[in-house]
Scaffold this active site. Structure first.
Site, PDB file in Angstrom:
ATOM      1  N   SER A 116       0.823  -1.206   0.000  1.00 37.72           N
ATOM      2  CA  SER A 116       0.000   0.000   0.000  1.00 37.72           C
ATOM      3  C   SER A 116       0.863   1.265   0.000  1.00 37.72           C
ATOM      4  CB  SER A 116      -0.955  -0.036   1.188  1.00 37.72           C
ATOM      5  OG  SER A 116      -1.906   0.989   1.119  1.00 37.72           O
ATOM      6  N   ASP A 213      -9.307  -3.676  -6.550  1.00 34.71           N
ATOM      7  CA  ASP A 213      -8.721  -2.551  -5.816  1.00 34.71           C
ATOM      8  C   ASP A 213      -9.270  -1.232  -6.362  1.00 34.71           C
ATOM      9  OD1 ASP A 213      -7.152  -0.734  -4.462  1.00 34.71           O
ATOM     10  OD2 ASP A 213      -5.261  -1.771  -4.846  1.00 34.71           O
ATOM     11  N   HIS A 243      -8.261  -3.625  -2.047  1.00 32.77           N
ATOM     12  CA  HIS A 243      -7.044  -3.045  -1.478  1.00 32.77           C
ATOM     13  C   HIS A 243      -6.761  -3.611  -0.091  1.00 32.77           C
ATOM     14  CE1 HIS A 243      -3.921   0.065  -1.677  1.00 32.77           C
ATOM     15  NE2 HIS A 243      -4.108   0.224  -0.375  1.00 32.77           N
TER      16      HIS A 243
END
Length: 307
Positions: A116, A213, A243
């Site tokens: 991330s 995502d 995500h």
């Protein structure tokens, strides 16, 4: 400084400027596991602590890796500072401090896994550290886009003096002005800045995207990889995932398996992740997670008793 305890995970403390402390957790390779060339550093995503990656550390340890995790300064977790003062540059400073500490311990053969927001920090740091390979998972390549998706508004489009005091990011109060100023002053905000950091990359690189995502565009990840001149890179998709790689046990297991396979492959100089791995039992993973949560609480209580 090393904090000894009854837990298998080893807690270390790095002292940096202004008397701040970075906590680092070390997981040794399991006995009789395969020998690996590289130690693997895990850089957690935003609002994720070291203990959130207990399961992944167990997977990697079972498969022969020496694993290092850390909590960034001014972030959630055990290290110094509060998240309302977090910036991308502080995240980078924390990563560089951990790598420097490892180098002083003669641990120089390093691979890196960043997820991330920490992936964007890793991209900006690679010109300043020596690592053998990089793996990212749902790695942010366009910070402005990701923030807009996560926050519901493009706050980086506002003048600094019109920003709110705080931005609510996954339940955490991020200091808006300090974060935004750093984004613009240090060039963190867009895809172009990421490409400029990565175009001269000369180490193997695997990027895992997630097909559901909403925070990272897969075509922008492809654009990033296509701009890297060495072409030692490959993209894989984590099917069924958003995500949030921990949204359910199926997605989480796929993440653990895929990253472990990638680490083994890249440790052997390959980008093809069709390799066999050793999987810890669910019971083993549960025990590791519970023990690390207890260890975290004990360390926090020690800090409180000393204050």
């Amino acid at each position: 400084m090393e904090n000894k305890s009854r837990y298998k995970t080893i807690d270390h403390v790095i002292c940096v400027e202004e008397n701040r402390k970075i906590h680092v957790w070390e997981t040794l390779p399991k006995e009789n596991s395969p020998k690996r060339k590289n130690t693997l550093i895990i850089a957690s995503g935003f609002a994720r602590r070291m203990d959130h990656f207990a399961g992944l550390a167990e997977y990697l340890s079972q498969n022969g890796f020496h694993v290092i995790r850390y909590d960034s300064l001014h972030h959630v977790g055990l290290s110094s500072g509060t998240i309302d003062e977090f910036t991308m540059s502080i995240g980078k400073q924390s990563l560089l401090a951990v790598v420097d500490w490892l180098n002083t311990r003669k641990i120089n053969n390093l691979g890196m896994l960043a997820s991330s927001l920490s992936a964007r920090i890793a991209y900006a740091s690679l010109s300043e550290i020596n690592v053998s390979f990089l793996i990212t998972a749902v790695g942010v390549v366009n910070l402005r886009y990701t923030l807009e998706r996560a926050l519901g508004f493009d706050y980086l489009s506002l003048p600094i003096d019109e920003l709110p005091d705080n931005l609510d990011f996954e339940g955490h109060k991020l200091g808006a002005e300090v974060f935004a100023r750093d984004c613009f002053d240090s060039g963190w905000e867009d895809l172009t800045s990421t490409i400029n950091s990565m175009m001269h990359l000369d180490i193997p690189f695997i990027a895992f995207t997630a097909n559901n995502d909403d925070w990272v565009k897969q075509d922008e990840v492809i654009t990033l990889l296509s701009s890297i001149r060495s072409h030692q890179c490959k993209i894989y998709s984590l099917l069924g995932s958003s995500h949030d790689l921990g949204e359910n046990l199926v997605v989480l297991r796929n993440f653990y398996q895929s990253v472990t396979k990638a680490a083994i492959a890249m440790d052997n100089g390959c980008l093809d992740i069709d390799v066999d791995i050793i999987e810890p039992s669910f019971e083993h993973l549960t025990i590791a997670a519970v023990n690390e949560r207890r260890m975290k609480i004990e360390i926090e209580n020690q800090v409180i008793s000393l204050s």
